[in-house]
Design an enzyme around this catalytic site. Sequence first.
Site, PDB file in Angstrom:
ATOM      1  N   ASP A  30      41.865  37.409  47.998  1.00  0.00           N
ATOM      2  CA  ASP A  30      41.566  35.828  48.190  1.00  0.00           C
ATOM      3  C   ASP A  30      40.279  35.732  48.687  1.00  0.00           C
ATOM      4  O   ASP A  30      39.534  34.523  48.677  1.00  0.00           O
ATOM      5  CB  ASP A  30      42.571  35.220  49.068  1.00  0.00           C
ATOM      6  CG  ASP A  30      44.082  35.159  48.467  1.00  0.00           C
ATOM      7  OD1 ASP A  30      44.023  34.673  47.297  1.00  0.00           O
ATOM      8  OD2 ASP A  30      44.871  35.203  49.201  1.00  0.00           O
ATOM      9  N   ASP A  40      47.338  35.395  40.234  1.00  0.00           N
ATOM     10  CA  ASP A  40      46.144  34.322  40.931  1.00  0.00           C
ATOM     11  C   ASP A  40      44.801  34.978  41.046  1.00  0.00           C
ATOM     12  O   ASP A  40      43.914  34.612  40.823  1.00  0.00           O
ATOM     13  CB  ASP A  40      46.784  33.997  42.448  1.00  0.00           C
ATOM     14  CG  ASP A  40      48.336  33.831  42.556  1.00  0.00           C
ATOM     15  OD1 ASP A  40      48.931  34.414  41.820  1.00  0.00           O
ATOM     16  OD2 ASP A  40      48.605  33.200  43.735  1.00  0.00           O
TER      17      ASP A  40
HETATM   18  N1  GLY Z   1      47.391  32.004  45.375  1.00  0.00           N
HETATM   19  C1  GLY Z   1      48.590  31.479  46.076  1.00  0.00           C
HETATM   20  C2  GLY Z   1      49.124  30.344  45.438  1.00  0.00           C
HETATM   21  O1  GLY Z   1      48.632  29.988  44.317  1.00  0.00           O
HETATM   22  O2  GLY Z   1      50.085  29.780  46.196  1.00  0.00           O
END
Ligand code: GLY
Length: 404
Positions: free
Chosen positions: A123, A184
Amino acid sequence: MRHKRLFPFCLCITLLAMGACGSKTSTLDADEALDYCARQVERALEALQPRDYTMMPRNILAGDTLEGWRCREAIPQEWCSGFWPGVLWMAYDHTGDEALRTEAERYTASLAYMASRPAYDHDLGFIIINSFLKGYELTGDAHYREVALRAADTLATLCNPTVGTMLSWPRHVGDYGGHNTIMDNMINLELLFWAAENGGGSHLRDLAVAHAETTMQHHFRPDGSCYHVAVYDTLTGDFIKGVTHQGYSDESMWSRGQAWAIYGYTMVYRFTRDERFLNHACKVTDCYLQRLAATSDDNIPLWDMDDPRGTAAPKDASAAAIVASALIELAGYVEEADAQRYRTHAEHMLADLSTPYYQCGESGVAFLRHATGHHPAGSEIDASIIYADYYYIEALLRMKKLQK
Ligand code: GLY
């Protein structure tokens, strides 16, 4: 082959065709929606008093009677830390208001320290792309470039060359029984690609390409729908299984996961111009659009397309905003008929998001409501969430450029 060869000519034809086509294209006024966003940002800033630049807006939950956003500390564990600075940068882009630029600069500054700490997880990409890269795009500030380059090197430490992908969640290796990569994570390749083109090493691009290739090979079902999490053997690199973390079930289509795939492969094509990635972007998009039409009563998906409650299940406005933004870009890469189809879908999604049902209006300071964060954990269901706003304003800015 879907690649656009005669780009300027086709673009002209497409725009002419758009002008002449379907009635729904006139229902979205991107400028008006952007003005609404700018007003909401002003209201949100007023509610953020006293101002603490290390606290980032995250959500407004269903039933909240707060005046403003619920905030979270700007730390590496808070994956949404970069979205609010990004919203401010984009509101500045729309309005040219220097006060918004100052706020964007101040919130962005409080994230810089993360670039040179060991990576907590993938992230870091979301955090830096949305703040420092947005700021660099708009200001050309050399300090932003420097922080983003450092963050790219830090992010690259998560790459496992044996597997070919980044380890998304170092803390969950034991839980999943191996190297985990989540869909993600595709979004964060942008930082590596960008860095390779802006003074970072070319190895960063190689890592990003390897990640995109490996993910394309293992992370998708034959129909183009994706798993949320792919688990690999850390030592041999063998693919073990696909599972879910935030979806309804391992085999279901978690809408935001599919949205990350659409946005991710479109962005990978932007940097590589490799047709394999463009074809894949179209395939995962068409799969999403087909399932959307079959499961939803409007252009906003259920949080998971396989939730057995059907249209009684919560929606996810964030997935719609991510897909709309991606489709506007994807439309610029494909041939005329597909381009028009993708733009029309994006316009319908944004038109729906811009109705009083999805916009907060006076009832809150966010742009949107009816987003869903982590349904299986019972968290942020039918809420306003900062990343829904981020991709909504990004999509509107892209649409406005297109309409011009
Ligand atoms: N990256 C975490 C989500 O999409 O909730």
